[in-house]
Scaffold this motif. Sequence first.
Motif, PDB file in Angstrom:
ATOM      1  N   SER A 127       0.825  -1.206   0.000  1.00  0.00           N
ATOM      2  CA  SER A 127       0.000   0.000   0.000  1.00  0.00           C
ATOM      3  C   SER A 127       0.861   1.259   0.000  1.00  0.00           C
ATOM      4  CB  SER A 127      -0.959  -0.013   1.182  1.00  0.00           C
ATOM      5  OG  SER A 127      -0.244   0.006   2.400  1.00  0.00           O
ATOM      6  N   ASP A 128       2.097   1.174   0.541  1.00  0.00           N
ATOM      7  CA  ASP A 128       2.997   2.325   0.515  1.00  0.00           C
ATOM      8  C   ASP A 128       3.324   2.717  -0.922  1.00  0.00           C
ATOM      9  OD1 ASP A 128       3.048   2.470   3.265  1.00  0.00           O
ATOM     10  OD2 ASP A 128       4.959   1.420   3.463  1.00  0.00           O
ATOM     11  N   HIS A 129       3.481   1.730  -1.778  1.00  0.00           N
ATOM     12  CA  HIS A 129       3.780   2.003  -3.183  1.00  0.00           C
ATOM     13  C   HIS A 129       2.615   2.767  -3.830  1.00  0.00           C
ATOM     14  CE1 HIS A 129       5.487   1.508  -7.161  1.00  0.00           C
ATOM     15  NE2 HIS A 129       4.325   1.036  -7.573  1.00  0.00           N
ATOM     16  N   PHE A 130       1.395   2.315  -3.571  1.00  0.00           N
ATOM     17  CA  PHE A 130       0.231   2.995  -4.127  1.00  0.00           C
ATOM     18  C   PHE A 130       0.090   4.397  -3.552  1.00  0.00           C
ATOM     19  CE2 PHE A 130      -1.136  -1.439  -4.986  1.00  0.00           C
ATOM     20  CZ  PHE A 130      -1.214  -1.320  -6.359  1.00  0.00           C
ATOM     21  N   SER A 131       0.380   4.553  -2.274  1.00  0.00           N
ATOM     22  CA  SER A 131       0.333   5.871  -1.657  1.00  0.00           C
ATOM     23  C   SER A 131       1.327   6.809  -2.321  1.00  0.00           C
ATOM     24  CB  SER A 131       0.628   5.782  -0.151  1.00  0.00           C
ATOM     25  OG  SER A 131      -0.388   5.067   0.505  1.00  0.00           O
ATOM     26  N   ASP A 132       2.522   6.308  -2.579  1.00  0.00           N
ATOM     27  CA  ASP A 132       3.535   7.112  -3.259  1.00  0.00           C
ATOM     28  C   ASP A 132       3.065   7.524  -4.649  1.00  0.00           C
ATOM     29  OD1 ASP A 132       5.207   6.846  -1.083  1.00  0.00           O
ATOM     30  OD2 ASP A 132       6.543   5.387  -2.022  1.00  0.00           O
ATOM     31  N   MET A 133       2.450   6.589  -5.360  1.00  0.00           N
ATOM     32  CA  MET A 133       1.966   6.882  -6.710  1.00  0.00           C
ATOM     33  C   MET A 133       0.857   7.932  -6.679  1.00  0.00           C
ATOM     34  SD  MET A 133       2.042   3.034  -8.365  1.00  0.00           S
ATOM     35  CE  MET A 133       0.914   3.469  -9.661  1.00  0.00           C
ATOM     36  N   ILE A 134      -0.073   7.779  -5.746  1.00  0.00           N
ATOM     37  CA  ILE A 134      -1.167   8.737  -5.605  1.00  0.00           C
ATOM     38  C   ILE A 134      -0.602  10.123  -5.302  1.00  0.00           C
ATOM     39  CG2 ILE A 134      -3.116   9.440  -4.147  1.00  0.00           C
ATOM     40  CD1 ILE A 134      -3.705   6.407  -3.776  1.00  0.00           C
ATOM     41  N   LEU A 135       0.293  10.183  -4.340  1.00  0.00           N
ATOM     42  CA  LEU A 135       0.884  11.453  -3.932  1.00  0.00           C
ATOM     43  C   LEU A 135       1.646  12.104  -5.088  1.00  0.00           C
ATOM     44  CD1 LEU A 135       1.147  13.369  -1.558  1.00  0.00           C
ATOM     45  CD2 LEU A 135       3.145  12.075  -0.819  1.00  0.00           C
ATOM     46  N   ALA A 136       2.431  11.332  -5.796  1.00  0.00           N
ATOM     47  CA  ALA A 136       3.191  11.867  -6.930  1.00  0.00           C
ATOM     48  C   ALA A 136       2.258  12.439  -7.995  1.00  0.00           C
ATOM     49  CB  ALA A 136       4.076  10.773  -7.527  1.00  0.00           C
ATOM     50  N   ASP A 137       1.179  11.723  -8.301  1.00  0.00           N
ATOM     51  CA  ASP A 137       0.216  12.214  -9.294  1.00  0.00           C
ATOM     52  C   ASP A 137      -0.419  13.528  -8.852  1.00  0.00           C
ATOM     53  OD1 ASP A 137       0.673  10.079 -10.993  1.00  0.00           O
ATOM     54  OD2 ASP A 137      -1.156   8.998 -10.426  1.00  0.00           O
ATOM     55  N   LEU A 138      -0.807  13.599  -7.584  1.00  0.00           N
ATOM     56  CA  LEU A 138      -1.460  14.812  -7.090  1.00  0.00           C
ATOM     57  C   LEU A 138      -0.507  16.003  -7.079  1.00  0.00           C
ATOM     58  CD1 LEU A 138      -3.573  13.274  -4.188  1.00  0.00           C
ATOM     59  CD2 LEU A 138      -4.417  14.130  -6.388  1.00  0.00           C
ATOM     60  N   ILE A 139       0.736  15.767  -6.729  1.00  0.00           N
ATOM     61  CA  ILE A 139       1.740  16.842  -6.764  1.00  0.00           C
ATOM     62  C   ILE A 139       1.941  17.310  -8.204  1.00  0.00           C
ATOM     63  CG2 ILE A 139       4.182  17.378  -6.422  1.00  0.00           C
ATOM     64  CD1 ILE A 139       4.031  15.523  -3.904  1.00  0.00           C
ATOM     65  N   GLN A 140       2.006  16.354  -9.123  1.00  0.00           N
ATOM     66  CA  GLN A 140       2.178  16.693 -10.538  1.00  0.00           C
ATOM     67  C   GLN A 140       0.979  17.495 -11.046  1.00  0.00           C
ATOM     68  OE1 GLN A 140       2.930  13.335 -13.064  1.00  0.00           O
ATOM     69  NE2 GLN A 140       3.311  14.583 -14.855  1.00  0.00           N
ATOM     70  N   GLU A 141      -0.202  17.218 -10.491  1.00  0.00           N
ATOM     71  CA  GLU A 141      -1.403  17.958 -10.878  1.00  0.00           C
ATOM     72  C   GLU A 141      -1.439  19.353 -10.255  1.00  0.00           C
ATOM     73  OE1 GLU A 141      -4.940  15.598 -10.202  1.00  0.00           O
ATOM     74  OE2 GLU A 141      -4.027  13.861 -11.175  1.00  0.00           O
ATOM     75  N   GLY A 142      -0.499  19.624  -9.352  1.00  0.00           N
ATOM     76  CA  GLY A 142      -0.388  20.973  -8.803  1.00  0.00           C
ATOM     77  C   GLY A 142      -1.006  21.191  -7.432  1.00  0.00           C
TER      78      GLY A 142
END
Length: 69
Positions: A3-18
């Motif tokens: 789940s940490d991997h998915f959390s990292d992916m979610i967070l990275a996407d949201l940061i990229q979205e601004g």
Amino acid sequence: MGSDHFSDMILADLIQEGYEGKELLGKFREKQTALRGAVQHLITESGDAARQYKKDSQTEELFTDVMGD
């Protein structure tokens, strides 16, 4: 993949979205909740499919090497 991997992916996407700050945290929580719901739905569906499974000759033919006798 945990789940940490998915959390990292979610967070990275949201940061990229601004997203930043409190808005980032709120969106992150929304996405995590949605992911948990999706995973629970998949678990339920796979359980239903397993209960409805009927052994047939095509399945046996395809998976003979892993099904054993």
